[in-house]
Design a protein around this motif. Structure first.
Motif, short mmCIF file in Angstrom:
data_model
loop_
_atom_site.label_atom_id
_atom_site.label_comp_id
_atom_site.label_asym_id
_atom_site.label_seq_id
_atom_site.Cartn_x
_atom_site.Cartn_y
_atom_site.Cartn_z
N LYS A 8 1.62 9.51 -1.48
CA LYS A 8 0.36 9.22 -1.85
C LYS A 8 0.24 7.31 -1.95
CE LYS A 8 -4.24 10.21 -1.40
NZ LYS A 8 -4.76 10.43 -0.84
N GLU A 11 1.01 5.06 1.19
CA GLU A 11 -0.34 4.67 1.10
C GLU A 11 -1.03 3.91 0.93
OE1 GLU A 11 -2.14 8.50 2.56
OE2 GLU A 11 -4.14 7.67 3.84
N ALA A 12 -1.80 3.88 -0.08
CA ALA A 12 -2.34 3.24 -1.04
C ALA A 12 -1.91 1.77 -0.71
CB ALA A 12 -2.69 3.75 -2.67
N SER A 13 -1.20 1.10 -1.20
CA SER A 13 -0.37 -0.16 -0.72
C SER A 13 -0.39 -0.46 0.50
CB SER A 13 0.65 -0.42 -1.53
OG SER A 13 1.53 0.28 -0.76
N ARG A 15 -2.97 0.80 1.83
CA ARG A 15 -4.23 0.69 2.54
C ARG A 15 -4.33 -0.63 2.17
NH1 ARG A 15 -6.10 4.06 6.58
NH2 ARG A 15 -5.42 5.76 6.24
N SER A 16 -3.91 -1.19 0.62
CA SER A 16 -4.84 -2.79 0.40
C SER A 16 -4.19 -4.23 1.39
CB SER A 16 -4.62 -2.90 -1.40
OG SER A 16 -2.78 -2.31 -1.16
N HIS A 257 -0.61 9.04 5.80
CA HIS A 257 -1.57 10.12 5.10
C HIS A 257 -1.03 11.55 6.34
CE1 HIS A 257 -5.24 11.31 4.02
NE2 HIS A 257 -5.49 11.66 4.87
#
Lengths: 288, 104
Positions: A8, A11-13, A15-16, A257
């Motif tokens: 997770k 994935e967040a990094s 997404r940025s 994801h």
């Protein structure tokens, strides 16, 4: 298998990165529209000046505005127009590769425009003789460049040419050839009444002085035009690189994801299995 | 052009009616650089300076090509006088049309 929380976070990094590349892509696209419009406007200006020049030029040989008594350096000056910084895709690398193929230390001096090109050239173990920053403003003062060019017998310019949003090519041309060929009139009879001659025009101070001035102007405009073309190709290359990076990061984020969902499902399954096993054990114990 | 001797007499243009504004003849004027148009429109006259000195261009002027020195271009337009400061320019006058190429 990695823990879902780790996935997770990754994935967040990613997404940025998607947001960042997307913003840069939009910015590049705006820059392309702006630069392309400017190049189109400037081309009209250049065409009008070229049209006058090709009618008035005295000599078929272009001599960089040098006088007869000036002895030029017997070397070929390589002029490289590159980006001012990174994030310009692979366009500068391709240009440097082309220069390296042609470069001969004994026969060439190098003039670099743009910091990124200078760095790449250094990495290829070639030292530049002259360096200029890539101009950021619309008005490009090429006079210092002209003073250097005038000292050499030959000058070859390496620049980036915009073909389309997805295609940019590296071109190299002999400056003297390009000015001569552009200034050449294909068929004198086609000029008709438009011809600029001493019969039809008044020149001040005189026709030779105007022709000599125009020869300098044309060199100045040619170099400016190459710089404008390169700028357009650079922003297009940046757009291409940012689009590709965005696509890659979207794919990465989607894969991460899926991996996260799989890991979470697996974690739930494991817990469920453990609970079921525990329940079975309890039930088995109760039955006894 | 190189082989022709400079001639003192110049061929005269065929008489053409210049465009008029409020009864006064005008000339089409365009002053521009690669990325900027400083002025584009009709004007009664244009004043500039070249190596010989200051001069004016009026409607019906003969074809003319010259280099300008740093100066203030003064354009008399129907809306008043416009002044454009130039550093380096080429002026081309042809058929009641003046084009000033700035920064060439």
């Amino acid at each position: 298998m990695r823990r879902p929380l780790e996935i997770k976070a990754e994935e967040a990094s990613v997404r940025s990165v998607v947001s960042l590349t997307s913003a840069l892509e939009t910015l590049s696209s705006m820059q392309i529209a702006k630069t392309k419009n400017k190049v189109l406007i400037s081309n009209q200006f250049f065409d009008e000046v070229w049209n006058i020049y090709k009618q008035i030029r005295v000599d078929v040989f272009f001599n960089f505005g040098r006088t007869i008594d000036e002895t030029p350096i017997n070397k070929e000056l390589l002029i490289l127009i590159t980006a001012k910084g990174g994030l310009s895709g692979d366009i500068d690398n391709r240009l440097i590769r082309k220069v390296v193929e042609h470069y001969d230390e004994a026969k060439n001096d190098v003039l670099v425009i743009g910091h990124h090109g200078a760095l790449k050239l250094k990495q290829s173990h070639i030292d530049h003789t002259y360096y200029f920053d890539l101009p950021e403003h619309d008005y490009v003062n090429v006079d210092p460049l002209m003073d250097i060019i005038r000292q050499y017998t030959k000058s070859r310019i390496y620049y980036q040419n915009y073909i389309s949003l997805s295609q940019q090519e590296i071109k190299d041309v002999d400056l003297s050839d390009v000015v001569s060929s552009k200034g050449r009139v294909a068929d004198l009879s086609t000029l008709g009444d438009d011809m600029v001659t001493e019969k039809t025009y008044i020149f001040e101070p005189n026709s030779y002085a105007v022709a000599a001035y125009l020869e300098n102007s044309i060199l100045r405009l040619t170099i400016s035009q190459f710089i404008y073309d390169s700028r357009l190709a650079q922003v297009a290359s940046r757009f291409k690189a940012m689009s590709a990076a965005k696509e890659r990061s979207i794919t990465n984020a989607t894969e991460l994801h899926t991996e996260y969902n799989r890991a979470k499902r697996s974690q739930v399954d494991t817990r469920l299995k453990e609970s079921m096993a525990g329940l079975k054990k309890l039930r088995a114990g109760g039955a006894e | 052009m190189a082989d022709e001797k400079p001639q003192v007499e110049v061929a005269t243009e065929p008489e053409q009616a210049a465009p008029k504004h409020s009864g006064k003849p005008t000339v089409a004027i365009k002053v521009y650089a690669p990325f900027k148009i400083y002025y584009e429109g009709e004007g009664y006259s244009l004043s500039a300076v070249n190596a010989t000195g200051p001069f004016d261009i009026l409607p019906h002027h003969h074809n003319f090509l010259c280099m300008l020195v740093p100066c203030n271009l003064k354009i008399q337009t129907p809306d008043g006088e416009k002044i454009i400061k130039i550093h380096r320019a080429l002026m081309h006058v042809k058929a009641d049309s003046i084009t000033v190429f700035v920064d060439v």
